[in-house]
Design a protein around this motif. Structure first.
Motif, mmCIF file in Angstrom:
data_model
loop_
_atom_site.group_PDB
_atom_site.id
_atom_site.type_symbol
_atom_site.label_atom_id
_atom_site.label_comp_id
_atom_site.label_asym_id
_atom_site.label_seq_id
_atom_site.Cartn_x
_atom_site.Cartn_y
_atom_site.Cartn_z
ATOM 1 N N VAL A 43 0.826 -1.091 -0.089
ATOM 2 C CA VAL A 43 -0.113 -0.105 0.196
ATOM 3 C C VAL A 43 0.985 1.317 0.009
ATOM 4 O O VAL A 43 1.798 1.503 0.873
ATOM 5 N N GLY A 51 -6.490 14.028 7.768
ATOM 6 C CA GLY A 51 -7.195 12.675 7.500
ATOM 7 C C GLY A 51 -8.050 12.714 6.093
ATOM 8 O O GLY A 51 -7.904 13.543 5.330
ATOM 9 N N GLY A 54 -7.720 8.448 2.213
ATOM 10 C CA GLY A 54 -8.035 7.286 1.324
ATOM 11 C C GLY A 54 -8.864 7.910 0.313
ATOM 12 O O GLY A 54 -8.915 7.731 -1.049
ATOM 13 N N VAL A 59 -4.132 7.038 -0.756
ATOM 14 C CA VAL A 59 -3.928 5.609 -0.360
ATOM 15 C C VAL A 59 -4.157 4.450 -1.491
ATOM 16 O O VAL A 59 -5.445 4.530 -1.850
ATOM 17 N N VAL A 61 -3.340 0.592 -3.244
ATOM 18 C CA VAL A 61 -2.726 -0.794 -3.438
ATOM 19 C C VAL A 61 -1.967 -0.929 -4.620
ATOM 20 O O VAL A 61 -2.751 -0.672 -5.605
ATOM 21 N N GLU A 91 4.189 0.239 2.517
ATOM 22 C CA GLU A 91 3.676 -0.760 3.780
ATOM 23 C C GLU A 91 3.401 -2.107 3.099
ATOM 24 O O GLU A 91 2.569 -2.016 1.924
ATOM 25 N N ARG A 92 3.774 -3.211 3.437
ATOM 26 C CA ARG A 92 3.193 -4.512 3.161
ATOM 27 C C ARG A 92 1.851 -4.475 3.377
ATOM 28 O O ARG A 92 1.034 -4.149 4.485
ATOM 29 N N SER A 94 -2.270 -5.459 3.991
ATOM 30 C CA SER A 94 -2.859 -6.559 4.599
ATOM 31 C C SER A 94 -4.135 -6.813 3.975
ATOM 32 O O SER A 94 -4.731 -6.182 3.323
ATOM 33 N N GLU A 99 -12.800 -3.750 9.858
ATOM 34 C CA GLU A 99 -12.366 -2.576 10.095
ATOM 35 C C GLU A 99 -12.937 -2.317 11.423
ATOM 36 O O GLU A 99 -13.985 -1.833 11.723
ATOM 37 N N GLY A 122 -12.669 2.430 9.937
ATOM 38 C CA GLY A 122 -12.318 2.685 8.468
ATOM 39 C C GLY A 122 -13.132 3.945 7.825
ATOM 40 O O GLY A 122 -13.074 4.414 6.845
ATOM 41 N N ASN A 191 -7.615 4.245 13.215
ATOM 42 C CA ASN A 191 -8.697 3.846 12.483
ATOM 43 C C ASN A 191 -8.358 3.933 10.901
ATOM 44 O O ASN A 191 -8.002 4.718 10.322
ATOM 45 N N PRO A 192 -8.175 2.458 10.466
ATOM 46 C CA PRO A 192 -8.987 1.177 11.193
ATOM 47 C C PRO A 192 -7.963 0.543 11.843
ATOM 48 O O PRO A 192 -6.703 0.419 11.599
ATOM 49 N N LEU A 204 -3.521 -0.282 11.414
ATOM 50 C CA LEU A 204 -3.526 0.278 9.702
ATOM 51 C C LEU A 204 -3.419 1.622 9.807
ATOM 52 O O LEU A 204 -2.833 1.896 8.570
ATOM 53 N N ASP A 205 -3.475 2.441 10.409
ATOM 54 C CA ASP A 205 -3.322 3.883 10.615
ATOM 55 C C ASP A 205 -3.246 4.398 11.694
ATOM 56 O O ASP A 205 -3.241 3.498 13.120
HETATM 57 P P1 GDP Z 1 -7.190 7.814 5.828
HETATM 58 O O1 GDP Z 1 -8.262 7.916 4.981
HETATM 59 O O2 GDP Z 1 -6.364 9.079 6.095
HETATM 60 O O3 GDP Z 1 -7.743 7.625 7.318
HETATM 61 O O4 GDP Z 1 -6.079 6.625 5.689
HETATM 62 P P2 GDP Z 1 -6.102 5.211 6.277
HETATM 63 O O5 GDP Z 1 -4.917 4.896 6.398
HETATM 64 O O6 GDP Z 1 -7.075 4.759 7.402
HETATM 65 O O7 GDP Z 1 -6.471 4.349 4.881
HETATM 66 C C1 GDP Z 1 -7.740 4.532 4.542
HETATM 67 C C2 GDP Z 1 -8.470 3.045 3.986
HETATM 68 O O8 GDP Z 1 -7.730 2.312 3.284
HETATM 69 C C3 GDP Z 1 -8.502 2.188 5.231
HETATM 70 O O9 GDP Z 1 -9.644 2.479 5.878
HETATM 71 C C4 GDP Z 1 -8.655 0.618 4.245
HETATM 72 O O10 GDP Z 1 -9.758 0.544 4.144
HETATM 73 C C5 GDP Z 1 -7.670 0.936 3.347
HETATM 74 N N1 GDP Z 1 -6.431 0.596 3.398
HETATM 75 C C6 GDP Z 1 -5.313 0.778 4.133
HETATM 76 N N2 GDP Z 1 -4.088 -0.042 4.093
HETATM 77 C C7 GDP Z 1 -4.764 -1.020 3.476
HETATM 78 C C8 GDP Z 1 -4.115 -2.426 3.446
HETATM 79 O O11 GDP Z 1 -2.977 -2.728 3.573
HETATM 80 N N3 GDP Z 1 -4.863 -3.283 2.712
HETATM 81 C C9 GDP Z 1 -6.309 -2.870 2.071
HETATM 82 N N4 GDP Z 1 -6.882 -3.751 1.621
HETATM 83 N N5 GDP Z 1 -6.645 -1.860 2.333
HETATM 84 C C10 GDP Z 1 -6.037 -0.594 3.142
#
Ligand code: GDP
Ligand code: MN
Length: 394
Positions: A43, A51, A54, A59, A61, A91-92, A94, A99, A122, A191-192, A204-205
């Protein structure tokens, strides 16, 4: 101080919170190299102090190197709510099954810490609070009691966390509490927080706000501050341990106490001038501190006059005056200085400045007169009129 996500995750890891492996990258090439070291899928995540990344396309993949390159190119330079992306966290990836949301913060009205946990993660927690307030379980924590695994498990059950994730979520909450409490944070939020398809629980965040008042017992926080976008004056002031905020005007300001420094800025504005900075040297006014403050202001090309405004309380007027005189001996100050000393032993202080008789040093007894003089000197310098009269005037 707000941390970037990658710094927050590094901080989490110190307290035993599980976070995915990752690396920072400041260019497309670095991002691809990091992705190849980590192994696909990865990712790519924009590192900005805001914030909702996404939804804003920050964000993504990537399944292979070509995809990593195109995503990195798209995210670097992206403007997310006024924050331009200069750094990525790679990041690797997931495999997410569920969530969740978890946080600790201070509930000022209750005078205790507040833990919030939700099985609806999430998405914005504000949105959950509005649409489905029952989906957020809360519990208050007294810092003297701490937060136990039993309490964490009970909260996980109350929040409706899936059964197979409860032990993992509770362990995360206990670690998160330590990060908040021992780590001297004002806010820690995940979150999440996810349950992976393999059955693990991962942060994950990361949203972490450190309590700046506790910085003295965390020398390691210096690493976090390094990547903040400070101007050169602010960086120098921080190195000297001064409370400094750069502004746009031409009257440099030094005052003891944040309240007095703010009033000094206001006073300068009121008499038609513009402050070049806010600088609070705190309680004392030793030669050391005064010299540091004058040095920082001296590096500001825009400064045409300096207003030193000191109210002696515990700090006595003659100490302040001696500090200023010694500082002038150490630093070659370009702009004229107007000093107002009031409070304890103010007369002795002014007498010391008078007898010093340095060129470009003016001592005046009231804040208003001193502000007027500083603004007048700055204006005179700006319009090319000869500088200050030599010697000390009163
Ligand atoms: P934010 O939008 O700034 O809060 O950033 P986040 O780090 O929370 O990422 C937003 C969304 O991206 C998360 O709620 C996840 O649904 C998705 N996401 C983040 N990392 C991964 C991951 O490693 N795998 C997958 N499948 N989804 C991810
Ligand atoms: Mn998030």
């Amino acid at each position: 101080m707000d941390l970037y996500e990658y710094q927050g995750k590094q901080y989490f890891a110190r307290f035993g919170l599980p976070v995915p492996d990752g690396e920072t990258a400041d260019s497309v090439e670095e991002a691809v190299a990091a992705a190849e070291r980590l192994g696909f899928p990865v990712v790519l995540k924009a590192q900005v102090h805001v914030g909702g990344r996404g939804k804003a396309g920050g964000v993504k993949v990537a399944e292979d190197a070509a995809e990593a390159a195109s995503h990195a190119g798209a995210i670097l330079g992206l403007d997310i709510k006024g924050h331009v992306v200069h750094r990525l966290w790679v990041e690797r990836a997931s495999q997410i099954s569920k969530e969740y949301y978890a946080s600790f913060t201070l509930d000022r009205s209750d005078k205790r810490y507040l833990c919030m946990l939700s099985s609806k993660g999430g998405i914005d927690i504000e949105q959950v609070a509005e649409e489905d307030p029952g989906a957020i379980a809360r519990c208050h924590v007294d810092p003297l009691d701490g937060f136990s695994e039993q309490e964490a498990l009970a909260l996980a059950a109350e929040a409706g966390i899936d059964e197979q994730a409860r032990a993992g979520v509770a362990a995360c909450l206990v670690s998160l509490y330590r990060c908040y409490d021992e780590g001297d944070a004002d806010l820690v939020e995940i979150n999440p927080l996810v349950l992976t398809q393999a059955g693990g629980v991962l942060a994950l965040d990361a949203k972490v706000t450190l309590d700046d008042s506790a910085a003295f017992r965390h020398p390691e926080w210096a690493d976090f501050a390094g990547f903040e976008e400070l101007d050169h004056r602010e960086r120098l002031a921080r190195e000297r341990g001064l409370q400094y905020v750069g502004l746009e005007g031409d009257v440099g300001i030094i005052a003891n106490g944040a309240g007095l420094a703010m009033s000094t800025c206001d006073m300068v504005e009121q008499v038609g001038g513009r402050p070049a900075n806010f600088l609070d040297i705190g309680g004392g006014a030793s030669a050391e501190v005064m010299a540091s403050a004058l040095e920082v202001i001296n590096t500001d090309e825009k400064v045409k006059a300096i207003f030193v405004n000191i109210f002696g309380g515990i700090t006595r007027g003659e100490e302040v005056a001696n500090g200023i005189v010694q500082a002038l001996g150490r630093v070659d100050i370009k702009a004229p200085i107007v000093v107002r000393i009031d409070g304890t032993n103010a007369e002795q202080g002014r007498a010391i400045l008078d007898s010093h008789g340095a060129e470009g040093l003016v001592s005046l007894p009231t804040m208003l007169e001193a502000a007027r003089k500083a603004v007048e000197l700055a204006a005179a310098s700006a319009s090319g009129v000869a500088g200050p009269s030599s010697g000390v005037s009163r």
